[in-house]
Design an enzyme around this catalytic site. Structure first.
Site, PDB file in Angstrom:
ATOM      1  N   SER A  40       0.879  -1.163   0.000  1.00  0.00           N
ATOM      2  CA  SER A  40       0.000   0.000   0.000  1.00  0.00           C
ATOM      3  C   SER A  40       0.916   1.212   0.000  1.00  0.00           C
ATOM      4  CB  SER A  40      -0.882  -0.013   1.257  1.00  0.00           C
ATOM      5  OG  SER A  40      -1.690   1.142   1.301  1.00  0.00           O
ATOM      6  N   ARG A  41       0.358   2.389  -0.204  1.00  0.00           N
ATOM      7  CA  ARG A  41       1.189   3.595  -0.114  1.00  0.00           C
ATOM      8  C   ARG A  41       1.522   3.915   1.340  1.00  0.00           C
ATOM      9  NH1 ARG A  41      -2.501   7.533  -3.180  1.00  0.00           N
ATOM     10  NH2 ARG A  41      -3.994   6.144  -2.218  1.00  0.00           N
ATOM     11  N   LEU A  85      -5.761  -1.650  -8.315  1.00  0.00           N
ATOM     12  CA  LEU A  85      -5.723  -0.200  -8.120  1.00  0.00           C
ATOM     13  C   LEU A  85      -6.802   0.491  -8.952  1.00  0.00           C
ATOM     14  CD1 LEU A  85      -1.849   0.219  -8.275  1.00  0.00           C
ATOM     15  CD2 LEU A  85      -3.297   0.255  -6.227  1.00  0.00           C
ATOM     16  N   LYS A 108     -10.787  -5.647 -13.271  1.00  0.00           N
ATOM     17  CA  LYS A 108     -11.598  -5.046 -14.312  1.00  0.00           C
ATOM     18  C   LYS A 108     -12.235  -3.760 -13.806  1.00  0.00           C
ATOM     19  CE  LYS A 108     -14.858  -8.269 -12.594  1.00  0.00           C
ATOM     20  NZ  LYS A 108     -14.201  -8.290 -11.343  1.00  0.00           N
TER      21      LYS A 108
END
Length: 146
Positions: A40-41, A85, A108
């Site tokens: 994750s960031r 994402l 998707k």
């Protein structure tokens, strides 16, 4: 896959969105896959995500929490990445994953438009990695019956 992991595909996950929980369990249930790390960031967010998922669908070996997508792509112990994402940033991360030699499973919709998808597929082809979309109904028994 490397010679040391020939019987298991070693996965990394870029992101901790809700849809990711389904693939967390799918990797666990596959029988030929191992989840190595989740990025994750923010490492605290990936740590919390892993703890929550381990409670409901525990992996035999707890995946490592990482604080950046770049860190995950740089690892040599990951063969493939799942990219759930947001659609607007997927193209860049698919291309970066391909450049890092990682096989790619992308959620998707694949991209913002067909041109983005063509670029993603071309990058995977150029780097000799598999590109796959997350459209599960194409691979199930239900479609055959339809």
């Amino acid at each position: 896959m490397s010679a040391s992991s020939s019987s298991h595909c070693r996965w990394g996950i870029l992101g901790t969105g809700h849809i990711t929980r389904k693939n967390w369990q799918a990797v666990r249930d596959a029988g030929n896959a191992m989840l190595i790390a989740v990025a994750s960031r923010d490492v605290a967010k990936s740590t919390q995500f892993i703890a929550e998922c381990q409670e409901s669908a525990p992996h035999p070996q707890k995946p490592e929490a990482l604080g950046s997508y770049e860190e995950l792509l740089a690892r040599t112990d990951i063969d493939a990445v799942y990219i759930p994402l947001p659609t607007g940033v997927r193209k860049a991360w698919v291309i970066r994953a391909a450049e890092a030699g990682k096989h790619v499973l992308v959620e998707k919709p694949l991209g913002v438009n067909a041109d983005d998808v063509r670029h993603m597929i071309a990058a995977c082809d150029r780097h000799g990695v598999q590109f796959m979309d997350g459209v599960m109904f194409m691979h199930g028994r239900r479609l055959k019956r339809l």
